[in-house]
Design an enzyme around this catalytic site. Structure first.
Site, PDB file in Angstrom:
ATOM      1  N   GLN B  37       0.832  -1.205   0.000  1.00  0.00           N
ATOM      2  CA  GLN B  37       0.000   0.000   0.000  1.00  0.00           C
ATOM      3  C   GLN B  37       0.871   1.262   0.000  1.00  0.00           C
ATOM      4  OE1 GLN B  37      -2.125  -0.790   3.658  1.00  0.00           O
ATOM      5  NE2 GLN B  37      -0.190  -1.299   4.684  1.00  0.00           N
ATOM      6  N   HIS B  68      -7.608   3.640  19.992  1.00  0.00           N
ATOM      7  CA  HIS B  68      -6.684   2.718  20.664  1.00  0.00           C
ATOM      8  C   HIS B  68      -7.153   2.334  22.066  1.00  0.00           C
ATOM      9  CE1 HIS B  68      -3.691   4.205  17.508  1.00  0.00           C
ATOM     10  NE2 HIS B  68      -4.000   2.970  17.229  1.00  0.00           N
ATOM     11  N   ASP B  92       1.330   0.563  13.895  1.00  0.00           N
ATOM     12  CA  ASP B  92       1.699   1.880  14.418  1.00  0.00           C
ATOM     13  C   ASP B  92       2.087   1.838  15.892  1.00  0.00           C
ATOM     14  OD1 ASP B  92      -0.949   2.309  15.962  1.00  0.00           O
ATOM     15  OD2 ASP B  92      -1.627   1.920  13.923  1.00  0.00           O
ATOM     16  N   GLU B 112       2.274  -7.680  12.133  1.00  0.00           N
ATOM     17  CA  GLU B 112       1.996  -6.633  11.139  1.00  0.00           C
ATOM     18  C   GLU B 112       2.588  -7.093   9.807  1.00  0.00           C
ATOM     19  OE1 GLU B 112       0.487  -3.418  10.862  1.00  0.00           O
ATOM     20  OE2 GLU B 112       1.146  -3.785   8.795  1.00  0.00           O
ATOM     21  N   ASP B 143       2.042 -12.215   7.714  1.00  0.00           N
ATOM     22  CA  ASP B 143       0.621 -12.166   7.386  1.00  0.00           C
ATOM     23  C   ASP B 143      -0.185 -12.701   8.576  1.00  0.00           C
ATOM     24  OD1 ASP B 143      -1.848 -12.184   5.965  1.00  0.00           O
ATOM     25  OD2 ASP B 143      -1.521 -14.289   5.449  1.00  0.00           O
ATOM     26  N   ASP B 162      -6.676  -5.368  14.663  1.00  0.00           N
ATOM     27  CA  ASP B 162      -6.523  -3.921  14.461  1.00  0.00           C
ATOM     28  C   ASP B 162      -6.092  -3.730  13.013  1.00  0.00           C
ATOM     29  OD1 ASP B 162      -5.900  -1.248  14.533  1.00  0.00           O
ATOM     30  OD2 ASP B 162      -4.229  -1.442  15.934  1.00  0.00           O
ATOM     31  N   SER B 163      -7.041  -3.936  12.119  1.00  0.00           N
ATOM     32  CA  SER B 163      -6.711  -3.990  10.687  1.00  0.00           C
ATOM     33  C   SER B 163      -7.295  -2.814   9.940  1.00  0.00           C
ATOM     34  CB  SER B 163      -7.298  -5.272  10.106  1.00  0.00           C
ATOM     35  OG  SER B 163      -8.701  -5.117  10.015  1.00  0.00           O
ATOM     36  N   THR B 164      -6.937  -2.722   8.666  1.00  0.00           N
ATOM     37  CA  THR B 164      -7.571  -1.775   7.752  1.00  0.00           C
ATOM     38  C   THR B 164      -8.950  -2.317   7.358  1.00  0.00           C
ATOM     39  OG1 THR B 164      -6.384  -2.904   6.002  1.00  0.00           O
ATOM     40  CG2 THR B 164      -5.377  -0.923   6.865  1.00  0.00           C
ATOM     41  N   ASP B 165      -9.588  -1.653   6.406  1.00  0.00           N
ATOM     42  CA  ASP B 165     -10.904  -2.090   5.942  1.00  0.00           C
ATOM     43  C   ASP B 165     -10.832  -3.488   5.314  1.00  0.00           C
ATOM     44  OD1 ASP B 165     -11.708   0.402   6.724  1.00  0.00           O
ATOM     45  OD2 ASP B 165     -11.797   1.242   4.706  1.00  0.00           O
TER      46      ASP B 165
END
Lengths: 309, 309
Positions: B37, B68, B92, B112, B143, B162-165
């Site tokens: 990304q 958080h 992060d 991550e 992964d 705690d992921s993206t969409d």
């Protein structure tokens, strides 16, 4: 195949600096400079019709239910026998629509200073403004501060201040003399609810603290509650509930509230009995706004105001 | 006199059509295309530093505390003896920072997939990424779906996704086989928490319903809770808490939670014991997402999933 939608322009309400919410605008449906403000209705891509006053979003077709339900139902479900309500502002009719859902409400006085707002709502938001056709609704095109100064004492069970931000002509709706007039107009168990901006917005933190302290000198209970309104600055909006006697959480009777809501609960999209208590539970950074205010009172009597949350 | 701030450009994350949140951008602090990304950090006017992945806001300096705190503390205050935690995503370091506040936590594995995210955080968000320096933290650049497939059963008290969409490479973190692997990795009282998008965003309503149904087939309790995050689409964000045994509200021990939080409660800015219960009280339109899903189950066993709110 349908042609792709045409956008006239992108409209942004800046919250701070160049940061704010942008809307894709398909058409301008209403655009009039009144004696008080620029009144516009925009047809947007994601939120339907949007009413703006002086460029600030007042309501959108898609999320108005949150604001209008949350400014009314917590107090109306808490009051044992609400009969008569005063709405200061709210010329779009949305707050009025919610109050009139209760069969036991006998009369609602609505005092809107700007008749162009009413006209914009009549033209573009009939699902809100048709509340004015209810025979229990009495519309007064007048200054809210003057109205409460002159009205008879002990007239109302609930006063709802559904105003714009505390600037320009609306500033008088956030001062101590206005609140004192409201307290005088309320019956023994009466309550006042006012929208009180976003606690996430540093610009308004001082005015939130000031309103809380002023109301604390006039009412035995003053409590903030919150709701999620995507199109208001920061998406987190606050209301202040000031009550002459009842505590909004400890004196909340869930069964009475459920009975009161039953005839129209399936038409509500935000408020419910469980959410009532939850709305008064404040994030820690919001609680600290009042803890700070209490530890450095401008006037010693502000210590009389009750705890928040 | 200080010169006025210079803005390079206005950056907008479009939520729907041409509607979305715009930021005034002063500088681009980090800009790298990783294997997965585009990773950028922008210096903005109102929200400080902002991390974006493929142009979507992941966190901002000013409101990251809400996300958080709320992805961690409800489960950590509910669990009787949390010792070992797995974080999937969260490169992060913000979620890790919150988990490590508890002295009784012995080990946190963080998986991550994208080391460029970690590098961006190390460079621009040291107040988050310094959590990686804690000796209890174990970082795995891998992964997440593969990691949970291979890890030993009954290892963790809590798994936080705690992921993206749920798109592209993160899609595997929202499917039933991933959730089944997670359930296997959890101890007897274990819990899974996952961010589950905004229920106000119609795009994600179907995936929220699907996640709820999938988790309902694997856990005895599945409950959604909400938080206000101004810079996420619609400002109203949801999390799903799936639990093997404990009910997140009925089994919540306020006194135990208050004791657990005491050493660092003054550093939390959103979560508190009263807010715990409140976060699980859902607006009516959100409750109906699950009522609809229950009345038309794709698989009869989804009826086993518990009520929401």
């Amino acid at each position: 195949m349908a042609a792709p939608k045409q956008y006239q322009f992108q409209y942004t309400e800046f919250w701070q600096g160049r940061t704010g919410l942008s809307f894709g605008v398909e058409r301008i449906l209403f655009n009039r400079q009144s004696a008080y403000q620029q009144v516009q209705v925009l047809q947007t891509d994601a939120f339907g019709r949007v009413l703006t006053l002086d460029g600030l979003v007042m309501l959108t077709e898609r999320d108005e239910f949150v604001y209008h339900e949350m400014i009314c139902h917590p107090a109306l479900c808490l009051l044992p026998h609400p009969r008569r309500v005063l709405i200061v502002g709210g010329g779009d009719g949305g707050t009025l629509r919610e109050v009139l859902r209760y069969a036991e409400i006998e009369q609602v006085d609505l005092v809107e200073i700007d008749e162009v707002v009413i006209e914009a709502a009549r033209t573009c938001f009939p699902e809100l403004s048709r509340a004015f056709d209810d025979p229990r609704a009495r519309l007064h095109v007048a200054d809210g501060a003057a109205f409460v100064r002159e009205a008879a004492p002990a007239t109302y069970d609930l006063i709802i201040v559904d105003s714009t931000d505390p600037v320009k002509f609306a500033e008088g709706l956030f001062g101590e003399s206005f609140y004192r007039d409201c307290a005088r107009l309320l019956r023994e168990d009466g309550m006042l609810v006012t929208q009180s901006e976003s606690p996430f917005d540093q610009t308004f933190q001082a005015s939130i603290q000031a309103a809380h302290a002023m109301l604390g000198r006039l009412f035995s209970q003053v409590h903030m509650y919150l709701a999620h309104i995507p199109t208001y600055p920061m998406g987190l909006w606050s209301f202040m509930l000031a009550s002459k006697r009842l505590h909004p959480v400890d004196d909340f009777d869930s069964e009475q509230a459920a009975r009161r809501l039953a005839p129209f609960a399936n038409r509500l999209r935000y408020y419910n009995v469980e959410l009532h208590r939850a709305a008064f539970a404040l994030p820690s950074f919001v609680r600290r706004l009042f803890a700070d205010a209490r530890s450095r009172p401008a006037h010693p009597e502000s210590l009389h105001s009750n705890d928040i949350g």
